[in-house]
Design an enzyme around this catalytic site. Structure first.
Site, PDB file in Angstrom:
ATOM      1  N   TYR A  70     -19.265  -3.091  -2.999  1.00  0.00           N
ATOM      2  CA  TYR A  70     -17.796  -3.161  -3.000  1.00  0.00           C
ATOM      3  C   TYR A  70     -17.334  -4.580  -2.636  1.00  0.00           C
ATOM      4  O   TYR A  70     -16.494  -5.175  -3.328  1.00  0.00           O
ATOM      5  CB  TYR A  70     -17.227  -2.136  -2.017  1.00  0.00           C
ATOM      6  CG  TYR A  70     -15.729  -2.205  -1.852  1.00  0.00           C
ATOM      7  CD1 TYR A  70     -14.877  -1.858  -2.893  1.00  0.00           C
ATOM      8  CD2 TYR A  70     -15.170  -2.633  -0.648  1.00  0.00           C
ATOM      9  CE1 TYR A  70     -13.494  -1.924  -2.742  1.00  0.00           C
ATOM     10  CE2 TYR A  70     -13.793  -2.691  -0.485  1.00  0.00           C
ATOM     11  CZ  TYR A  70     -12.959  -2.340  -1.537  1.00  0.00           C
ATOM     12  OH  TYR A  70     -11.606  -2.408  -1.385  1.00  0.00           O
TER      13      TYR A  70
HETATM   14  N1  LIG Z   1      -6.994   1.382   1.716  1.00  0.00           N
HETATM   15  C1  LIG Z   1      -7.762   0.411   2.185  1.00  0.00           C
HETATM   16  O1  LIG Z   1      -8.259   0.478   3.326  1.00  0.00           O
HETATM   17  C2  LIG Z   1      -8.029  -0.832   1.368  1.00  0.00           C
HETATM   18  C3  LIG Z   1      -8.491  -1.955   2.042  1.00  0.00           C
HETATM   19  C4  LIG Z   1      -8.749  -3.104   1.315  1.00  0.00           C
HETATM   20  C5  LIG Z   1      -8.529  -3.146  -0.043  1.00  0.00           C
HETATM   21  N2  LIG Z   1      -8.084  -2.033  -0.674  1.00  0.00           N
HETATM   22  C6  LIG Z   1      -7.868  -2.133  -2.128  1.00  0.00           C
HETATM   23  O2  LIG Z   1      -6.524  -1.801  -2.389  1.00  0.00           O
HETATM   24  C7  LIG Z   1      -6.401  -1.274  -3.714  1.00  0.00           C
HETATM   25  C8  LIG Z   1      -5.627   0.036  -3.671  1.00  0.00           C
HETATM   26  O3  LIG Z   1      -6.343   0.913  -2.832  1.00  0.00           O
HETATM   27  P1  LIG Z   1      -5.668   2.196  -2.153  1.00  0.00           P
HETATM   28  O4  LIG Z   1      -6.019   2.144  -0.719  1.00  0.00           O
HETATM   29  O5  LIG Z   1      -4.255   2.322  -2.553  1.00  0.00           O
HETATM   30  O6  LIG Z   1      -6.588   3.311  -2.830  1.00  0.00           O
HETATM   31  P2  LIG Z   1      -6.210   4.707  -3.516  1.00  0.00           P
HETATM   32  O7  LIG Z   1      -5.179   5.398  -2.710  1.00  0.00           O
HETATM   33  O8  LIG Z   1      -7.537   5.348  -3.744  1.00  0.00           O
HETATM   34  O9  LIG Z   1      -5.549   4.281  -4.913  1.00  0.00           O
HETATM   35  C9  LIG Z   1      -6.308   3.657  -5.914  1.00  0.00           C
HETATM   36  C10 LIG Z   1      -5.435   3.391  -7.102  1.00  0.00           C
HETATM   37  O10 LIG Z   1      -6.213   2.702  -8.082  1.00  0.00           O
HETATM   38  C11 LIG Z   1      -6.135   3.430  -9.306  1.00  0.00           C
HETATM   39  N3  LIG Z   1      -7.366   3.335 -10.071  1.00  0.00           N
HETATM   40  C12 LIG Z   1      -8.631   3.580  -9.661  1.00  0.00           C
HETATM   41  N4  LIG Z   1      -9.484   3.435 -10.689  1.00  0.00           N
HETATM   42  C13 LIG Z   1      -8.732   3.081 -11.765  1.00  0.00           C
HETATM   43  C14 LIG Z   1      -9.025   2.799 -13.113  1.00  0.00           C
HETATM   44  N5  LIG Z   1     -10.274   2.861 -13.613  1.00  0.00           N
HETATM   45  N6  LIG Z   1      -8.005   2.488 -13.935  1.00  0.00           N
HETATM   46  C15 LIG Z   1      -6.743   2.424 -13.485  1.00  0.00           C
HETATM   47  N7  LIG Z   1      -6.385   2.701 -12.216  1.00  0.00           N
HETATM   48  C16 LIG Z   1      -7.380   3.037 -11.371  1.00  0.00           C
HETATM   49  C17 LIG Z   1      -5.876   4.869  -8.893  1.00  0.00           C
HETATM   50  O11 LIG Z   1      -5.318   5.579  -9.992  1.00  0.00           O
HETATM   51  P3  LIG Z   1      -5.545   7.185 -10.130  1.00  0.00           P
HETATM   52  O12 LIG Z   1      -4.870   7.823  -8.951  1.00  0.00           O
HETATM   53  O13 LIG Z   1      -4.875   7.524 -11.397  1.00  0.00           O
HETATM   54  O14 LIG Z   1      -7.020   7.385 -10.115  1.00  0.00           O
HETATM   55  C18 LIG Z   1      -4.898   4.651  -7.743  1.00  0.00           C
HETATM   56  O15 LIG Z   1      -3.614   4.439  -8.233  1.00  0.00           O
HETATM   57  C19 LIG Z   1      -7.828  -1.148  -4.256  1.00  0.00           C
HETATM   58  O16 LIG Z   1      -8.106  -2.249  -5.082  1.00  0.00           O
HETATM   59  C20 LIG Z   1      -8.684  -1.204  -2.986  1.00  0.00           C
HETATM   60  O17 LIG Z   1      -9.959  -1.711  -3.252  1.00  0.00           O
HETATM   61  C21 LIG Z   1      -7.817  -0.870  -0.004  1.00  0.00           C
END
Ligand SMILES: NC(=O)c1ccc[n+]([C@@H]2O[C@H](COP(=O)([O-])OP(=O)(O)OC[C@H]3O[C@@H](n4cnc5c(N)ncnc54)[C@H](OP(=O)(O)O)[C@@H]3O)[C@@H](O)[C@H]2O)c1
Length: 255
Positions: free
Chosen positions: A160
């Protein structure tokens, strides 16, 4: 652009989590938002409704970041829908938020996990920028969502972190390529934030939350709106002289 033509932001993965919060934050600051979802159109429509109820404006377009072959059609649909709604098709801000997290130690990692992480987080992000860059107006912004895990290290995060480190690297290189058009490209690196990410563990597992809080200067995990406000700040004109930067928004995680 006339006084009544809005600035347009595209936010990927905005049906939930950080993307939803970013779409709302940008709409609150006057951007018209085109948000993408992959799975649940009803969830995405709910975000559009929230934004419109709050006095903003938004549309939704489906995007699968893992399906690079669909990006040409996606770009045509996106531009068509933006033009139909707001009377222009140039994009002012692109937030590459959509991404996945898959975690496991070296001995358990699989080729499928590797391909999914690199295919979505890096390959998808890179080729989406390639598809949309010609349609980002001069002076526009690209904001790529990375992670604090590119700076600090935890067991089981190698693939990741590698996928997101690569996103930071391409952000810096593309800042040079797109700079002559006045396009700024920066990475936001969130720390642990309470969303569905990783099965919702950061939001729902009290032991994990308190362990993460103990290693964070501000003493807790982040909330989606706190990352979203940083994204909105990067989209603003106040930070117009900033490009090729990695900005961590983690409350001081694992310093
Ligand atoms: N939460 C954390 O602690 C954290 C920390 C650091 C970085 N991040 C980053 O922040 C970003 C958002 O994460 P989040 O916490 O909001 O996670 P999340 O709640 O799991 O949401 C992920 C989002 O990405 C979309 N997605 C995943 N795979 C996809 C694909 N193949 N094509 C198009 N859309 C896709 C999902 O769409 P669907 O619902 O339609 O699947 C959802 O809208 C990510 O890049 C993650 O790596 C998160």
């Amino acid at each position: 652009m006339t006084a009544s033509t809005p600035r347009i932001a595209v936010v990927t993965g905005a049906n939930r989590g950080l993307g939803r919060a970013a779409a709302r934050a940008l709409a609150q600051r006057g951007f018209a938002v085109a948000l993408t979802y992959r799975g649940d159109p009803g969830e995405a429509a709910g975000v559009v409704e929230e934004i419109c109820d709050a006095g903003g404006d938004a549309i939704v377009v489906r995007l699968d970041l893992a399906d690079v072959a669909s990006f040409a059609d996606f770009t045509v649909s996106l531009r068509h829908d933006i033009d139909a709604r707001w009377g222009r098709s140039a994009i002012d801000v692109l937030v590459n938020n959509a991404g996945i997290g898959l975690f496991g130690r070296l001995e358990d990692a699989t080729v499928d996990q590797f391909d999914a992480l690199i295919g979505t987080n890096l390959r998808g992000t890179f080729f989406l920028i390639q598809a949309l860059a010609p349609h980002i107006g001069d002076g526009g912004r690209i904001i790529n969502v990375s992670t604090s895990l590119t700076r600090h290290v935890s067991p089981g995060t190698s693939l990741y972190a590698a996928s997101k480190t690569a996103v930071e690297a391409l952000s810096r290189s593309l800042a040079v390529e797109l700079g002559p058009r006045g396009i700024r490209i920066n990475s936001i690196a969130p720390g642990p934030t309470a969303t569905d990410f990783n099965g919702g563990a950061i939001r729902d597992d009290p032991d994990l939350r308190s362990s993460l809080a103990a290693h964070t200067a501000l003493g807790r995990v982040g909330e989606p709106a706190e990352i979203a406000d940083a994204i909105a700040a990067l989209a603003s004109s106040e930070l117009r002289w900033m490009t090729a930067e990695r900005i961590e928004v983690s409350g001081g995680s694992l310093l």
